[in-house]
Every structure is written in C-alpha cells, then in structure tokens.
Design a protein around this motif. Sequence first.
Motif, PDB file in Angstrom:
ATOM      1  N   GLN A 498      30.812  35.593  29.279  1.00 48.84           N
ATOM      2  CA  GLN A 498      31.170  36.048  30.628  1.00 48.84           C
ATOM      3  C   GLN A 498      32.680  36.054  30.832  1.00 48.84           C
ATOM      4  OE1 GLN A 498      28.396  33.035  32.039  1.00 48.84           O
ATOM      5  NE2 GLN A 498      28.030  34.408  33.767  1.00 48.84           N
ATOM      6  N   VAL A 499      33.099  36.883  31.794  1.00 48.90           N
ATOM      7  CA  VAL A 499      34.527  37.118  32.004  1.00 48.90           C
ATOM      8  C   VAL A 499      34.877  36.955  33.478  1.00 48.90           C
ATOM      9  CG1 VAL A 499      36.349  38.864  31.829  1.00 48.90           C
ATOM     10  CG2 VAL A 499      34.567  38.742  30.068  1.00 48.90           C
ATOM     11  N   MET A 500      36.071  36.400  33.733  1.00 48.65           N
ATOM     12  CA  MET A 500      36.571  36.347  35.107  1.00 48.65           C
ATOM     13  C   MET A 500      37.862  37.152  35.177  1.00 48.65           C
ATOM     14  SD  MET A 500      36.307  32.369  36.047  1.00 48.65           S
ATOM     15  CE  MET A 500      34.915  31.706  36.891  1.00 48.65           C
ATOM     16  N   VAL A 501      38.018  37.929  36.242  1.00 42.75           N
ATOM     17  CA  VAL A 501      39.277  38.643  36.462  1.00 42.75           C
ATOM     18  C   VAL A 501      39.868  38.137  37.768  1.00 42.75           C
ATOM     19  CG1 VAL A 501      40.358  40.883  36.847  1.00 42.75           C
ATOM     20  CG2 VAL A 501      38.487  40.678  35.209  1.00 42.75           C
ATOM     21  N   ILE A 502      41.062  37.580  37.701  1.00 42.15           N
ATOM     22  CA  ILE A 502      41.660  36.967  38.884  1.00 42.15           C
ATOM     23  C   ILE A 502      42.739  37.856  39.476  1.00 42.15           C
ATOM     24  CG2 ILE A 502      42.816  34.914  39.785  1.00 42.15           C
ATOM     25  CD1 ILE A 502      40.164  34.219  38.523  1.00 42.15           C
ATOM     26  N   CYS A 503      42.650  38.133  40.762  1.00 43.96           N
ATOM     27  CA  CYS A 503      43.675  38.918  41.449  1.00 43.96           C
ATOM     28  C   CYS A 503      44.329  38.049  42.520  1.00 43.96           C
ATOM     29  CB  CYS A 503      43.074  40.144  42.114  1.00 43.96           C
ATOM     30  SG  CYS A 503      42.306  41.264  40.944  1.00 43.96           S
ATOM     31  N   PRO A 504      45.618  38.308  42.796  1.00 46.41           N
ATOM     32  CA  PRO A 504      46.319  37.441  43.746  1.00 46.41           C
ATOM     33  C   PRO A 504      45.930  37.666  45.205  1.00 46.41           C
ATOM     34  CG  PRO A 504      47.796  39.124  42.893  1.00 46.41           C
ATOM     35  CD  PRO A 504      46.514  39.263  42.152  1.00 46.41           C
ATOM     36  N   LEU A 561      33.110  38.620  36.698  1.00 45.89           N
ATOM     37  CA  LEU A 561      33.339  38.208  38.078  1.00 45.89           C
ATOM     38  C   LEU A 561      34.791  38.462  38.459  1.00 45.89           C
ATOM     39  CD1 LEU A 561      32.131  36.807  40.574  1.00 45.89           C
ATOM     40  CD2 LEU A 561      32.948  34.650  39.650  1.00 45.89           C
ATOM     41  N   VAL A 562      34.983  39.299  39.475  1.00 48.73           N
ATOM     42  CA  VAL A 562      36.326  39.520  39.994  1.00 48.73           C
ATOM     43  C   VAL A 562      36.534  38.530  41.130  1.00 48.73           C
ATOM     44  CG1 VAL A 562      37.901  41.153  41.088  1.00 48.73           C
ATOM     45  CG2 VAL A 562      36.219  41.962  39.431  1.00 48.73           C
ATOM     46  N   SER A 563      37.686  37.871  41.127  1.00 49.39           N
ATOM     47  CA  SER A 563      37.837  36.762  42.057  1.00 49.39           C
ATOM     48  C   SER A 563      39.287  36.571  42.479  1.00 49.39           C
ATOM     49  CB  SER A 563      37.333  35.487  41.371  1.00 49.39           C
ATOM     50  OG  SER A 563      37.716  34.364  42.092  1.00 49.39           O
ATOM     51  N   THR A 564      39.451  35.947  43.618  1.00 53.09           N
ATOM     52  CA  THR A 564      40.779  35.447  43.977  1.00 53.09           C
ATOM     53  C   THR A 564      40.811  33.992  43.529  1.00 53.09           C
ATOM     54  OG1 THR A 564      39.936  34.808  46.114  1.00 53.09           O
ATOM     55  CG2 THR A 564      41.004  36.944  45.978  1.00 53.09           C
ATOM     56  N   THR A 565      41.738  33.240  44.053  1.00 55.41           N
ATOM     57  CA  THR A 565      41.872  31.875  43.547  1.00 55.41           C
ATOM     58  C   THR A 565      40.816  30.925  44.093  1.00 55.41           C
ATOM     59  OG1 THR A 565      43.480  31.499  45.262  1.00 55.41           O
ATOM     60  CG2 THR A 565      44.321  31.991  43.088  1.00 55.41           C
ATOM     61  N   VAL A 566      39.777  31.438  44.773  1.00 52.89           N
ATOM     62  CA  VAL A 566      38.728  30.512  45.224  1.00 52.89           C
ATOM     63  C   VAL A 566      38.107  29.749  44.064  1.00 52.89           C
ATOM     64  CG1 VAL A 566      37.969  31.458  47.411  1.00 52.89           C
ATOM     65  CG2 VAL A 566      37.034  32.384  45.310  1.00 52.89           C
TER      66      VAL A 566
END
Length: 715
Positions: A498-504, A561-566
């Motif tokens: 699985q992959v996470m993509v973090i955006c600001p 999963l695309v995510s912010t810093t949560v």
Amino acid sequence: MDDPTDPMTHWNKKPRYKGQKRLTNDLSCLKGIGPKRADLFRARGINTVKDLLYFFPLRYEDRREAIPIGELRPGEQALVWGRIRGGGEERVGGSRKKVFKIEIEDGTGTLQVLWFNYRPAYLWQVLERGKGLAVYGRVKAYGKTLQMIHPDVEKTESRKSGFLRPIYPSVKGLSQKVIAKAVQNALEGCAELVVDPIPGTFTEKLRLPRLYEAIKCLHLPPATGDFKKFSEGRTKYHERIQFDRFIGVVLAVLKKRYERSSTRNVGPYSLPVDLLEKFQANLPFDLTPDQTRAIKEICQDLEKDSPMMRLLQGDVGCGKTVVAAAAAYAAILNHRQVALMAPTQILARQHFVFFSNLPETLGFKPLFVTGALRAEEKARAYEMMRHGDCNFIVGTQALVQEEVRFQDLGLVIIDEQHRFGVRQRSLLAQKAEAPDVLVMTATPIPRTLAIILYADLDVSVIRSRPPGYKGVITRIMGEGEKRKIYEMVTGHMERGEQVMVICPVIQGTEDQDLRDAVNMYDALKALYEPRFRVGLIHGEMPPGEKDTVMQKFHEGKIQLLVSTTVVEVGVHAPGATVMVVEHPERFGLAQLHQLRGRVGRGEKQGLCLLVKRDGISGQAEKRLKVLASCDDGFVISEQDLLFRGHGEVMGLRQAGPGEIDISEVLNNQHLLMAAKEVAEKILREDPELSGQKYRYLRMQLEEQFGVDMQKKARK
Ligand code: ADP
Ligand code: MG
C-alpha cells in the motif's frame, strides 16, 4: 508608572468591569457585528472580543506603493494605479456569459481589469473615465495584454495606499474586508480593556512591546514596517505574542512542579515482584532492554506515595505502546481504572484494537469513547465507566468532557503529545484525585527545552528499536521525475503493498502551484481506478468518515491513500510500504520524520519519496538531505533546530494562549528561556518586583493565561 496598560497601574482599583464591557464578552457587542456575522465567527471558534483580537493575520500584502504597469511581471501580485481609459460589459466569445472590463493606464502601459462575476451597478459606478483607480491582484498575460482578474479595487487619486494589508485565515461566509473591519472595531472599542499581564519592567528589559501595541500592530502594521519581517512573522510584535504563549505554559508547568511536591497519591500500588515476567509471558515478542528499563522506572513511580508524572520519549516505531500497556497492567492489578487519551480518532481506535487483543489473562476490559458516538451509546459508555464495568478507557479529547466520570481512575496515559497542552493534560488528570500520569511523545526535543517544558515531568527514553525493524529508505526526487515515481508506486501496488501520498494542503489555495490533496486524489483516482482503490483522508472530514477510510486502509481495502498530515501522529497500517510526500520543503524535518514513520512498519522495508519542487533554496535542499541520510529522530530534531536558527516562516496561530507547538519552541528558544526567567520571578515574588502587588498581578495572569495562580503552593 502611568502606562495604562501596565497591570501595576491598576492594582488598587476594583476590577474595572463588572457586568460591563469585557474582553470575554460575546462578539456581537461590537459595532457592525450582528447575530449572523457572530455566528459565522463562532463557527470558526471565535466567540469573544478577545478571540477576535487574537485572530491574527496569516500573512500580509505589500500595498504601500503602486508598481508601474510597464514593470509588471505576469504571475506576481501587485498594487497598480492608473487612470481609467474606458470599459464596460462585453459578451465572452459567442456565449451568453458576460465580462466586465475596465482599462487603466499610467503612462508606462495599460492594464485590463476583468470581472466574470460582478454586480453591474457597482462596476458602472466605478467606471468613470479619467479618474484614478488602484487595483490589487495577480497579474496575468493574455497574449500581449496584461490583465488582472477579480482584483480588489479602490477609486483613489493617490498612487500610494501606504499600508501593509493583513490577510486573515479564511472565515466561511465573511470577506477579508468584513474581518478586518471587525478587528478594527475591536481594537478601537476595547483598547482600555487589554491589560498587559506582564509588568513593564520586564518587557522593557526584553525590548518587547506592550501587549496592546503588539496586538494592534499585528493587525494594522505601521506603514514603516519591514514587509519581509512581517511576512516571516519575525517582528517584535510577533515575538511579544509568542512570549506570552510561552509564559502561559511555563507558569502552568512551574506551578505544577511546586504543587506536586506537596501532593500525595491516593494509594501507592503494591506490585508483585514478578510483574515484568508475567507481563512478558503474555507478549508475542521479547521486550527490548530500553522498554524493560522504562517499565521498571514506571513501576518505581507507581510504588511511591506521590503521583507519577512521567514522560516517555521514543522515536516512531520504537514500541511505546507496549510500555504503556505494562503501566496499565500494574494499575489494573491494583483494581484501578486507566484512561488513555490520543489526539485523533484514528489513533484512539488503533489503541483500542491493540488493547482489546491483549491476552485475557492480563485482565484488560477496554472501552472506546469518542465524540462521534451517538447519544445513547455515549450514555451507556459513561455508565460503564462510572460503575467500573470497564477498567481501560481509550478515547480522544472527548474524555476530558464535563460529563465524563470514572469510578476509580488511577492512571492517565496521554499518547503522542507533540502539542504541549499542559491544560489538557491536567484536565484529564482532574478526573481523579492525584492520579498517576504517563505522557508519551515521539517528538524528541533537546534536553534544555525538555527541562523547561516538562519541568513537572520525569523522563524515560527509549532509544533502540525492536529487533527486525527494517526502517525506511528515503529518496529525494525532482518534479520532473513524476513518471518514475508513479512507475515505482504502481510496481509496489502490484506486489500487494500500500501507498500513501501526502499533500501539504487540503484544497486549492491562492498559491496555484501547490498540489493539494483533493486534486491529487482526483488525478490518482483517474489514473488507477478500477485497478487499485484510491482513498482520501484529511482533517476536515467528519470523524466517522475518517475512521471508515482509515479502517479500509488498515484492512488493505484501499491501496493508495491520499492524505494531509492527519496521518502524522502514530497511525499504523501494516501493509503500507511507500510514502510520496509532495512539497516536502513545506514541512519541518521532525514532522517529515514522523510522517515517514507511518510506512514500513510491517514485515517489509519502507520507502519514502520526497518530491521536491524545482528551484527550492539550497538551504531547503540541505535539510531534505539530512532526512535522507539519517534515521534517528533525536539527531533529526537537533538538525532541525540548527536549520531553523536561520529563521523560517513562523506563522502565528490564531489560537490564544494555551497550547504551544514543537515548532514554536524550536524557532524561539531565546523567548522561551526569557519566559521561564520571568515566570520564575513572578512565582518567587522576586525582589526585582518588590513593591508590586502580587495579588493583582496574579489576577491578571490568571485572566490572561487561565493558570490558576491564586492557590500557589509553597515550595
Ligand atoms: P510507537 O513507539 O511509535 O508508538 P508502537 O508502540 O506502535 O510504536 O510499536 C511499533 C511496532 O513495534 C508495533 O507493531 C509493536 O507491536 C512492535 N513492537 C513493539 N515492541 C516490540 C518488541 N520488543 N519486539 C518486536 N516488536 C515490537
Ligand atoms: Mg504510538
């Protein structure tokens, strides 16, 4: 001393406002704020006049002098002044849509100002040939024509507006103008109510402005203000507010230290000598030496007759949870209840699952409490807590709510406290008579700072990681390597990882080049679905929804999963191996370290790809390299500190005094030290303050910082 804002000027007067104007009055007492606007402010957490005064601008725009049209560059934001040559309504192409156009010129060139959404009556009134018009907005090139779309406009004959315009964090339903006006009314109407809780002798020595001046100048920067310093949050006004935030926390911490030495614990525990062995026997793995040492230290505290106040520091993935479980086990053996508070719903649930899966012989009877529970569920949960039907209560901040009562709370555990909210810590602890408290954090901070911030805590440190920990490989990638990055991502997902993509940021901001989570989600969904499931999670989603998404990710039903810093704090998904971080230069090093700790926590090694933006400074690039070459949270936090010494955007938070954040501490160590000195002097009734009336001073401090200063315990 006739400074009216100095607390000592008033010490012999009765409290000046009784049933009259107070800073704690509801916003609607201000001119121009009716119930409707007050509601909109309230939705943003701004309830009182004081809240509004402490609602500081996010940034500023330099509107002091107009830039000649001939010197404008597309893409930049600018104030332009020119004379109106003409304009009016036109159709866009052949469609029914209309555009309103006004052309201005200043002798160096012409600029087209356009509106697609507008009130015609207003613009027809603006459009007055030959008159001066100031416009502020982003410049665009349309062929050879320079344009500005939906700018702010003002009819004026002056090329100078002479001011730095404050830009506030957005408040839904309210324009910047309305916010600014409301703040101005508060500043004008309530000036005499802003009493500075810090005596002038101190601010003078520290060369800090008085409180009212600081607040005022942050909202209405002086025309001579240094734009750069204002933008970066480095003026003396910013410093003053920061200083106050520190004082509030330091006072609370010091006071607790004074108090703790004089409290007694209800029942010191009697613990079996083989507690550790019994506990170990129920675990699927061997405790590391560091974990064992921490558990021993905790047990020693628990056997003492004064309450435990211990901080457990340890890098991500070093295994703090199991140490907390050992502490809880000790409490449960002594028939006491344990409360574990986590900062997010996701994390709380994760803990709940962990503790529910412990072998029954350990005696845990867990219960999960969050704000998202339905009323009757909540009532039942509260009932169970009160009657002692459960002995291990996991929850979010919902645990500190009024109605929450325990039957016999003996131990309070607070996880991932990277915000140093002394108050929240103590709120939960107040649910019992002097309970033992264990605070856990993955954000290592340098010793000197720990001594100040955690003056009331003893510290245990876990440095080593559990055996078999594979760690995370971190690589810095360029923007141009998009294809390569997503080929890698695809590859990993094809192998079932699985992959996470973090955006600001969550959603598009004015900064158009910034990739945001919502757009990223749309793009990746289009790219990958239906082959792989793509999910989105961010802080503004309702808690229940966040939970569902996280649960799905945890179970492997979502691959990307695309995510912010949560997800920054403590969240654990065993199948996640790859993390892509967009705009890593926007995050602090310690924060990035936390983030990447989310992947590679299962069997396989983690991979973290930092996608840096082209053209970031050499300094920023160096920082990222530290991360790529080092995996020790303590070293990283020290490095972070060194880099930040060079001044990084601080960005005042809109919160009033109360909680402070690690980055504030790292960025402003000198202020923290100074705050500690001042707080100590106040508490010790230092001779330097001789003749000052302490009772009054304490009252002011209490009012400003919410620290109960009256019942000061003697040392
Ligand atoms: P953190 O300190 O970041 O909260 P956790 O407590 O979540 O870390 O632990 C991270 C992982 O390491 C968990 O899966 C946990 O089960 C595992 N773990 C903890 N201690 C050990 C140990 N002594 N040996 C092997 N695995 C361990
Ligand atoms: Mg943890």
